[in-house]
Write a protein that holds these residues in place. Structure first.
Motif, mmCIF file in Angstrom:
data_model
loop_
_atom_site.group_PDB
_atom_site.id
_atom_site.type_symbol
_atom_site.label_atom_id
_atom_site.label_comp_id
_atom_site.label_asym_id
_atom_site.label_seq_id
_atom_site.Cartn_x
_atom_site.Cartn_y
_atom_site.Cartn_z
ATOM 1 N N ASP A 265 0.935 -1.003 -0.092
ATOM 2 C CA ASP A 265 0.407 0.077 0.095
ATOM 3 C C ASP A 265 0.447 1.475 0.049
ATOM 4 O OD1 ASP A 265 -2.420 -1.855 0.443
ATOM 5 O OD2 ASP A 265 -2.902 -1.374 2.224
ATOM 6 N N GLU A 266 1.867 1.201 0.187
ATOM 7 C CA GLU A 266 3.327 2.319 0.579
ATOM 8 C C GLU A 266 4.393 2.365 -0.687
ATOM 9 O OE1 GLU A 266 2.339 5.055 2.663
ATOM 10 O OE2 GLU A 266 0.403 3.858 3.422
ATOM 11 N N ALA A 270 6.550 5.693 0.956
ATOM 12 C CA ALA A 270 7.112 5.082 1.838
ATOM 13 C C ALA A 270 8.035 3.840 1.873
ATOM 14 C CB ALA A 270 6.719 5.242 3.505
ATOM 15 N N ARG A 356 -7.237 13.835 7.854
ATOM 16 C CA ARG A 356 -6.278 12.658 7.487
ATOM 17 C C ARG A 356 -6.959 10.981 7.785
ATOM 18 N NH1 ARG A 356 -4.992 16.053 4.843
ATOM 19 N NH2 ARG A 356 -3.178 17.368 5.275
ATOM 20 N N ILE A 357 -6.797 10.629 7.122
ATOM 21 C CA ILE A 357 -7.447 9.070 7.192
ATOM 22 C C ILE A 357 -6.077 7.849 8.222
ATOM 23 C CG2 ILE A 357 -8.453 8.499 4.892
ATOM 24 C CD1 ILE A 357 -6.289 6.717 4.224
ATOM 25 N N LEU A 359 -4.393 5.111 9.352
ATOM 26 C CA LEU A 359 -2.763 4.788 9.150
ATOM 27 C C LEU A 359 -2.316 3.751 9.209
ATOM 28 C CD1 LEU A 359 -0.683 6.490 6.726
ATOM 29 C CD2 LEU A 359 -2.289 5.749 5.555
ATOM 30 N N GLY A 457 2.607 7.922 4.390
ATOM 31 C CA GLY A 457 1.505 8.391 3.999
ATOM 32 C C GLY A 457 1.570 9.364 2.792
ATOM 33 N N GLN A 458 0.612 9.496 2.033
ATOM 34 C CA GLN A 458 0.324 10.621 0.897
ATOM 35 C C GLN A 458 -1.258 10.866 1.319
ATOM 36 O OE1 GLN A 458 1.450 8.145 -2.304
ATOM 37 N NE2 GLN A 458 3.347 9.928 -2.336
ATOM 38 N N PRO A 459 -1.111 12.009 1.483
ATOM 39 C CA PRO A 459 -0.633 12.920 1.826
ATOM 40 C C PRO A 459 0.297 12.854 3.134
ATOM 41 C CG PRO A 459 -2.746 13.847 2.347
ATOM 42 C CD PRO A 459 -3.461 12.643 1.693
ATOM 43 N N LEU B 34 -6.580 14.502 -3.305
ATOM 44 C CA LEU B 34 -5.071 13.054 -3.397
ATOM 45 C C LEU B 34 -6.572 11.600 -3.478
ATOM 46 C CD1 LEU B 34 -1.926 12.586 -1.913
ATOM 47 C CD2 LEU B 34 -2.859 10.744 -2.812
ATOM 48 N N ARG B 36 -5.233 7.922 -4.526
ATOM 49 C CA ARG B 36 -4.070 7.043 -3.854
ATOM 50 C C ARG B 36 -4.220 5.736 -4.380
ATOM 51 N NH1 ARG B 36 -0.781 5.680 1.737
ATOM 52 N NH2 ARG B 36 1.327 6.200 0.309
ATOM 53 N N ALA B 38 -2.493 1.395 -5.226
ATOM 54 C CA ALA B 38 -2.044 0.375 -5.273
ATOM 55 C C ALA B 38 -2.701 -1.192 -5.744
ATOM 56 C CB ALA B 38 -1.047 0.532 -3.737
ATOM 57 N N ASN B 39 -1.280 -1.758 -5.782
ATOM 58 C CA ASN B 39 -1.797 -3.252 -5.942
ATOM 59 C C ASN B 39 -2.377 -2.958 -7.041
ATOM 60 O OD1 ASN B 39 -0.183 -4.608 -4.551
ATOM 61 N ND2 ASN B 39 -1.411 -3.807 -3.349
ATOM 62 N N HIS B 43 -6.565 2.845 -3.628
ATOM 63 C CA HIS B 43 -7.524 1.871 -1.927
ATOM 64 C C HIS B 43 -7.083 2.932 -1.126
ATOM 65 C CE1 HIS B 43 -3.138 2.815 -2.226
ATOM 66 N NE2 HIS B 43 -2.563 3.024 -0.298
ATOM 67 N N MET B 46 -8.952 10.748 -1.111
ATOM 68 C CA MET B 46 -9.650 11.631 0.332
ATOM 69 C C MET B 46 -9.656 13.356 -0.154
ATOM 70 S SD MET B 46 -6.733 14.168 0.685
ATOM 71 C CE MET B 46 -6.650 13.908 2.584
ATOM 72 N N VAL B 144 -0.081 8.417 -7.086
ATOM 73 C CA VAL B 144 -1.249 9.414 -6.232
ATOM 74 C C VAL B 144 -0.895 10.031 -7.275
ATOM 75 C CG1 VAL B 144 -0.037 9.517 -3.440
ATOM 76 C CG2 VAL B 144 0.588 11.290 -4.938
ATOM 77 N N TRP B 361 16.697 8.525 -2.138
ATOM 78 C CA TRP B 361 15.582 8.167 -0.676
ATOM 79 C C TRP B 361 16.130 7.989 0.400
ATOM 80 C CZ3 TRP B 361 11.472 7.663 0.786
ATOM 81 C CH2 TRP B 361 10.705 7.208 1.697
ATOM 82 N N ARG B 378 17.146 4.434 -5.608
ATOM 83 C CA ARG B 378 15.833 3.956 -5.071
ATOM 84 C C ARG B 378 14.803 3.833 -7.005
ATOM 85 N NH1 ARG B 378 10.751 5.646 -1.926
ATOM 86 N NH2 ARG B 378 9.046 3.793 -2.256
#
Lengths: 486, 444
Positions: A265-266, A270, A356-357, A359, A457-459, B34, B36, B38-39, B43, B46, B144, B361, B378
């Protein structure tokens, strides 16, 4: 506030959310700093708002606002559902959550002295006195001190019927002396670098730290470092003080066990983790004396990761992470727990604020104490370096290759702490390093450190995490790496 | 977002309630979303909105700040009283200047209505197109898609009024294969200037080209740093250009101002008015931002100064101060580096043995005066031999003095607006650098 939260919940479900949770969060902060016996920042802030998180059409949506009027709350709840509908345009499967019970509770973090009740003039007076003590040391060119107080008042409602009110007070304080010598800059901090010590408690933390008493030593060490020998390059045994070990735990255990990273997910920011699910229960992460837990319960202490319930309404828990060196647990959310067919989340979902959600974040990820006295451990070390207080930290995006610099090192020769070393650094590969741990000091040396600035996270969200540790020894570690050939 | 008139109305209320000798208000409004993924799935998704008021009070050579996002009359009164009460509890600051009077600003046009109004469905559609590219190449996409608008207004009781509105958009993409990954990112005040397909293609190509990466012995190598890698290194030097940082001897330029510190080909300036830049044309006290030449042909020519620092050091304020009170002083935030004429492809062709680095990174400062930085490569690190990219290599840790590096720059591309993950956007080139130090390797 309950009316507002309930209204958001009702609107979200009426609009088609199959699950919804709402957080109304009121954060109050005071930050005071001084520099060279002048005030730096003197500021108060407060931020109140509502965040609505929903699952609709099998996908997530979240919307947040600081406008708590009825029309605005309806609008933002509807917006969360609309965003979930957009997410559903690009999903591979429906979101599935591990089961959780309805909870109705109120929880207050222990706080003996409300830090906001302490007159600002008293706080500044103490910080200015610290500055003055530091500046008495010839060669200190910059004296800085600060206090940071935060109170987080949160109401959580979910469509499970949960209603959880939590109030946490957090306090941070510390100082640093910087010395410029003409060809180098050295710095010493107390009780830790990058802001000092942070815990979930009140002004009693400031009193316990006894800042003023430590200022002369810290100033003198900052200046003395210029004359110290450079940390050698090579392979040596190292003993890390508890604050540096706290950050070592944070970076090379705490982040890799975040299950959202593991599941990808990150990946865009991250990073991911080397701790793929096939390693659970099988990887010898560390030597057999190493035991690590993720413990959010108050019984663990007043860490920045101490709470009653996480931001999904899951109760605080103790999760074994490393048992006798074996990797046995992740930090989870309800969604990631379901992905791994775990019966329940272990409650690690945390959000920076109302906008923010949540995490998966570290709670208090701590190394349990061992049996050694520090003086015995030093006496038992023939050729090593004792390193104190973090200066720099870096680790790759799967959490294998790390490098840390510390503010000060002390050479250990023949069981004795001898000369001071400057620019002390070390590096390694996570599992090799932890498997080289052969001694951990006992509970008398164990301190629950706070890391107030963990980004993810993003944001981007900044979160406070806790890390308990006592000094520990690691055999045959690469030292002096940072200055190797730069 | 607030218009200038809406912000002015709010400031009128602040003036009504403030009993300080001088009052400043900063009013910020943001609407941001935003999406976002992944996979290969969205997921997290917001949106947020907030209006906040930050009041600075001055009384008897003392100043303090209080902020809130509660904008009812009672809260506005409360925040004014809090700022004043805090200030009264401080010791006086004999160096505190009166607030500045009204200033004249050169306008910058960075607001695009289309960008402010992008819908969740449009962001999801962009994510879908990026994921489609991943699926086509048997890769996994994460990233994103983001946009929003903000306004910032600054007022004070001496008549100063500054207002700025801006939109922002961002797409970043990571493409992952079983043994490799690639990354690309772009930001702009204008949504329509972003090119999701091009970003997806670039990230995918890097992931595909770096499959089955080989191990490389650490050591000194010629490296070609793509602009994002250059940016994220340079970001660690920007605080050092502050006048206060040098005066307090915490800057790497302490004792080096006016001296040749970098190679002849290094020139750096701060220019908020540059067409590829973003941000407001005034600083945290409302002083207009000036163009400042920081480094010219390797010589550190100028520093930037907040108003108070300038007064203390008998310099002219440059409009780079942070909101008061603060202990940091100032820094350049609109950095433009002079580039060259050599494309990355030409740099590769001229390299006998070296590395091509997509991004860096977890960069951290190891030594503040030598400016030694450490970090990792990275998402696309490649071995170059005889003028061609040969294969991917496993990621490496560097420990490198930025000062030394900027004396070893062999070639540069034209500078471009660049975004990374460690610092703010700048206009920087790609660089070919000799003798870049890698100290260890990781396992992937």
């Amino acid at each position: 506030m309950k009316d507002v939260a309930q209204q958001a919940l009702d609107t979200a479900t009426a609009r088609g959310a199959t699950y919804a949770d709402v957080r109304v969060v009121d954060i109050r902060q005071r930050y005071l700093s001084t520099k060279n016996m002048q005030t730096g920042q003197v500021r108060d802030s407060e931020s109140l708002g509502i965040g609505v998180r929903v699952i609709a059409r099998g996908a997530w949506g979240f919307a947040a606002t600081d406008d708590l009027s009825r029309n605005s709350v309806d609008r933002v709840a509807a917006r969360a559902v609309e965003i979930a509908h957009a997410s559903a345009l690009c999903k591979t499967k429906d979101v599935l959550l591990a089961p959780e019970s309805k909870i109705v509770d109120t929880w207050y973090a222990p706080c003996r002295i409300d830090p906001f009740s302490i007159p600002v003039s008293s706080c500044l007076d103490l910080l200015l006195k610290v500055d003055a003590e530091l500046l008495k040391v010839k060669g200190v060119t910059l004296a800085e001190a600060a206090m940071d107080f935060r109170q987080i008042d949160q109401l959580f409602l979910s469509s499970l019927g949960s209603e959880i009110h939590q109030v946490k007070t957090q306090t941070g304080a510390g100082f640093a002396a910087t010395s410029f010598s003409g060809n180098g800059i050295q710095r010493r901090s107390y009780p830790n670098s990058f802001g000092g010590q942070y815990q979930t408690k009140g002004y009693e933390l400031v009193e316990e730290l006894d800042l003023l008493a430590h200022a002369p030593r810290v100033g003198e060490e900052a200046v003395a470092l210029h004359q110290a020998d450079q940390c050698p390059q090579g392979v040596k045994d190292i003993i890390l003080d508890s604050s540096q070990l706290g950050l070592q735990i944070h970076e090379s255990i705490g982040h890799p066990i975040e299950l959202d990273r593991v599941l990808g997910d990150e990946a865009n920011y991250a990073g991911t983790s080397f701790l793929t699910p096939d390693k659970l229960g099988k990887l010898q992460y560390a030597s057999e004396i190493v035991n690590v837990v993720a413990d959010a319960t108050p019984a663990h202490g007043p860490g920045l990761g101490t709470f009653g319930y996480d931001d999904e309404g899951v109760p605080a828990q103790v999760t074994p992470i490393i048992q006798n060196g074996l990797f046995v647990g992740y930090l989870t959310s309800r969604e990631s727990a379901a992905a791994l067919s775990l019966p329940r989340s272990n409650g690690a979902m945390r959000a920076e604020g109302w906008n923010r959600i949540p995490l998966i974040r570290m709670t208090n990820v701590s190394l349990l104490p061992g049996t050694w006295k520090l003086e015995d451990l030093i006496a038992d070390t023939d050729d090593g370096i004792y390193m104190e207080t973090n200066r720099s930290w870096s680790i790759d995006d799967r959490r294998y290759n790390f490098q840390f610099g510390t503010e000060i090192g002390w050479e250990i020769r023949g069981g004795k702490k001898t000369r001071m070393l400057k620019n002390a650094s070390y590096g390694g590969i996570t599992t090799e390093f932890w498997n080289s741990c052969d001694a951990i000091c006992n509970a008398d040396y164990w301190i629950l450190w706070g890391t107030p600035n963990c980004g993810k996270g993003q944001p981007m969200q900044t979160m406070g995490t806790g890390h308990g540790a006592a000094p520990a020894r690691f055999r045959r570690v690469q030292v002096g790496v940072a200055y190797g050939s730069g | 977002m607030l218009t200038s008139a809406q912000a002015s109305a709010l400031f009128e209320k602040v003036l009504k309630y403030s009993t300080a000798q001088e009052t400043e208000a900063m009013i910020s409004a943001v609407s941001h979303a935003l999406t976002r993924f992944a996979n290969n799935t969205i997921h997290q998704n917001m949106a947020e909105e907030e209006v906040s008021l930050s009041v600075r009070a001055v009384v008897d050579q003392r100043t303090a700040r209080a902020s809130t996002n509660k904008l009812d009359e009672a809260s506005i009164r409360q925040v004014c009283e809090s700022a004043l009460a805090l200030a009264r509890l401080e010791p006086p600051d004999p160096e505190l200047l009166p607030m500045p009077p009204a200033q004249a600003y050169r306008g910058v046009d960075r607001f695009d209505p289309r960008t402010a109004d992008v819908t969740p469905q449009e962001r999801a559609e962009v994510a879908r197109r990026i994921i489609a590219r991943a699926t086509k190449d048997h890769l996994t996409a994460a990233g994103v898609v983001s946009q929003g608008a903000y306004s910032t207004s600054l007022f004070n009781s001496r008549g100063l009024h500054a207002h700025h509105e801006e939109t922002m958009s961002e797409i970043s993409v990571t493409m992952m294969g079983s043994s490799s990954s690639g990354w690309a990112k772009e930001t702009s005040p204008k949504w329509q200037e972003l090119n999701p397909e091009a970003l997806a293609a670039r990230a995918a190509e890097k992931a595909l080209q770096s499959r089955e990466p080989r191990e490389l012995e650490p050591g000194k190598y010629t490296v070609i740093l793509e602009p994002s890698a250059v940016l994220d290194l340079l970001g660690f030097m920007m605080m050092d250009f502050g006048g206060l940082a040098v005066a307090e001897q915490r800057s790497c330029f302490t004792g080096r101002v006016g001296r040749k510190v970098f190679g002849d080909n290094i020139s750096l300036r701060d220019d908020v008015y540059h067409p590829l830049q973003s941000g407001a044309p005034f600083d945290g006290e409302g002083i207009p931002r000036q163009r400042v030449i920081l480094v010219e042909h390797g010589v550190v020519k100028n520093l930037v100064y907040a108003r108070q620092t300038a007064h203390r050091l008998k310099a002219e304020p440059t409009g780079h101060g942070f909101p008061l009170p603060n202990e940091f002083g100032e820094m350049p935030l609109n950095v433009v580096m002079d580039g060259g004429k050599t494309s990355v492809a030409e740099m590769v062709r001229s390299t006998a043995r070296g590395l091509l680095v997509t991004r860096l990174w977890y960069i951290r400062e190891v030594d503040p005066y030598q400016k030694i930085l450490t970090g990792m490569t990275r998402d696309g690190t490649f071995w170059i031999e005889d003028g061609q990219v040969r294969h991917g290599v496993k990621n490496l840790r560097f420990n490198q003095s930025l000062i030394a590096m900027l004396n070893e720059v062999e070639a540069m591309s034209p500078a471009q607006r660049t975004s990374g993950e460690e610092t703010f956007d700048m206009v920087v080139p790609a660089m070919k650098v000799r003798e870049f130090t890698f100290s260890s390797a990781t396992k992937f």
